[in-house]
Design an enzyme around this catalytic site. Structure first.
Site, PDB file in Angstrom:
ATOM      1  N   CYS A  15      54.235  37.557  36.070  1.00 57.79           N
ATOM      2  CA  CYS A  15      53.230  36.526  36.346  1.00 57.79           C
ATOM      3  C   CYS A  15      52.823  36.673  37.809  1.00 57.79           C
ATOM      4  CB  CYS A  15      53.754  35.130  36.018  1.00 57.79           C
ATOM      5  SG  CYS A  15      55.208  34.620  36.961  1.00 57.79           S
ATOM      6  N   ASN A  18      56.344  34.791  40.062  1.00 55.54           N
ATOM      7  CA  ASN A  18      57.699  35.023  39.532  1.00 55.54           C
ATOM      8  C   ASN A  18      58.635  33.834  39.807  1.00 55.54           C
ATOM      9  OD1 ASN A  18      60.440  37.391  39.968  1.00 55.54           O
ATOM     10  ND2 ASN A  18      59.677  36.549  38.063  1.00 55.54           N
ATOM     11  N   CYS A  20      57.660  30.629  37.967  1.00 60.97           N
ATOM     12  CA  CYS A  20      57.435  29.695  36.846  1.00 60.97           C
ATOM     13  C   CYS A  20      57.453  30.413  35.490  1.00 60.97           C
ATOM     14  CB  CYS A  20      56.107  28.949  37.022  1.00 60.97           C
ATOM     15  SG  CYS A  20      56.070  27.839  38.451  1.00 60.97           S
ATOM     16  N   ARG A  21      56.371  31.107  35.168  1.00 56.56           N
ATOM     17  CA  ARG A  21      56.218  31.620  33.799  1.00 56.56           C
ATOM     18  C   ARG A  21      57.104  32.818  33.487  1.00 56.56           C
ATOM     19  NH1 ARG A  21      49.967  32.268  34.526  1.00 56.56           N
ATOM     20  NH2 ARG A  21      50.803  32.730  36.599  1.00 56.56           N
ATOM     21  N   SER A  22      57.069  33.868  34.329  1.00 56.58           N
ATOM     22  CA  SER A  22      57.849  35.069  33.964  1.00 56.58           C
ATOM     23  C   SER A  22      59.359  34.857  34.036  1.00 56.58           C
ATOM     24  CB  SER A  22      57.397  36.304  34.761  1.00 56.58           C
ATOM     25  OG  SER A  22      57.592  36.148  36.136  1.00 56.58           O
ATOM     26  N   ASP A 132      48.944  28.765  34.152  1.00 56.38           N
ATOM     27  CA  ASP A 132      49.733  28.619  35.371  1.00 56.38           C
ATOM     28  C   ASP A 132      50.032  27.129  35.590  1.00 56.38           C
ATOM     29  OD1 ASP A 132      50.692  28.475  37.930  1.00 56.38           O
ATOM     30  OD2 ASP A 132      49.096  29.687  38.824  1.00 56.38           O
TER      31      ASP A 132
HETATM   32  P1  4NP Z   1      53.938  31.680  38.325  1.00 54.12           P
HETATM   33  O1  4NP Z   1      53.349  30.347  38.982  1.00 54.12           O
HETATM   34  O2  4NP Z   1      52.918  32.777  38.547  1.00 54.12           O
HETATM   35  O3  4NP Z   1      54.053  31.320  36.886  1.00 54.12           O
HETATM   36  O4  4NP Z   1      55.253  31.954  39.010  1.00 54.12           O
HETATM   37  C1  4NP Z   1      52.882  30.296  40.304  1.00 54.12           C
HETATM   38  C2  4NP Z   1      53.783  30.096  41.320  1.00 54.12           C
HETATM   39  C3  4NP Z   1      53.331  29.997  42.637  1.00 54.12           C
HETATM   40  C4  4NP Z   1      51.979  30.101  42.910  1.00 54.12           C
HETATM   41  C5  4NP Z   1      51.088  30.296  41.879  1.00 54.12           C
HETATM   42  C6  4NP Z   1      51.540  30.405  40.577  1.00 54.12           C
HETATM   43  N1  4NP Z   1      51.521  29.989  44.253  1.00 54.12           N
HETATM   44  O5  4NP Z   1      50.305  29.975  44.441  1.00 54.12           O
HETATM   45  O6  4NP Z   1      52.339  29.889  45.175  1.00 54.12           O
END
Ligand code: 4NP
Length: 160
Positions: A15, A18, A20-22, A132
């Site tokens: 993702c 790294n 939240c989703r992955s 997201d």
């Molecule tokens: P992820 O979520 O891609 O599922 O880990 C996010 C975590 C942090 C951010 C964006 C998406 N950020 O902008 O910091």
């Protein structure tokens, strides 16, 4: 044999951050493989296309929602995708279309076919990307878990 029914030995979930989703997909699939006694057959990992959160634990909201469903993500730490991942992993699953295109852009030609959308393994074909949840409310984390549990069950079935 179709791509989806082939049996990869190593899976990388990707993702943006790294956190939240992955890592959720990483922890959920690890747990499902363990439950099926398949943990020694398949290597699971996750990474982000961005490096903002490298070294961090998964987001506390994501860890809490996951733990409520029995999935402990606290051992995971964020890392960025590395060029060597394209050679190392047999299947690289993008959580959303932006992750997919970002991966395709930097992946060597010979490994391009390893990159797929994670939700191709879901039972409901109408959802393409895992949204997201980072800037949203609690519902977003539940939605991630709903989609991740469903698609990881689909991945697990390819090994049974
Ligand atoms: P992820 O979520 O891609 O599922 O880990 C996010 C975590 C942090 C951010 C964006 C998406 N950020 O902008 O910091």
């Amino acid at each position: 044999m179709s791509q989806l029914s082939s049996k990869p030995e190593s899976i990388l979930f990707v993702c943006l951050g790294n956190i939240c989703r992955s890592p959720t997909a990483h922890g959920v699939l690890e747990s499902m493989l363990m439950g099926a006694g398949l943990q020694n057959r398949i290597v699971v990992d996750s990474a982000g296309t961005g490096a903002y959160h490298v070294g961090n634990k998964p987001d506390s909201r994501m860890m809490k929602a996951s733990l409520q469903r029995g999935f402990d993500l606290s051992h995971l730490r964020a890392r960025a995708v590395h060029q060597s991942d394209f050679e190392r992993f047999s299947l690289i699953l993008a959580m959303d279309l932006e992750n997919y295109h970002d991966l395709k852009e930097v992946c060597p030609k010979e490994y391009q076919d390893k990159i797929k959308m994670f939700l191709t393994y879901a039972s409901n074909n109408s959802v393409v990307s895992v949204p997201d949840p980072y800037y949203g409310g609690e519902d977003g984390f539940e939605e991630v878990l709903d989609l991740v549990e469903d698609a990881c069950s689909g991945i697990l079935k390819t090994f049974l």
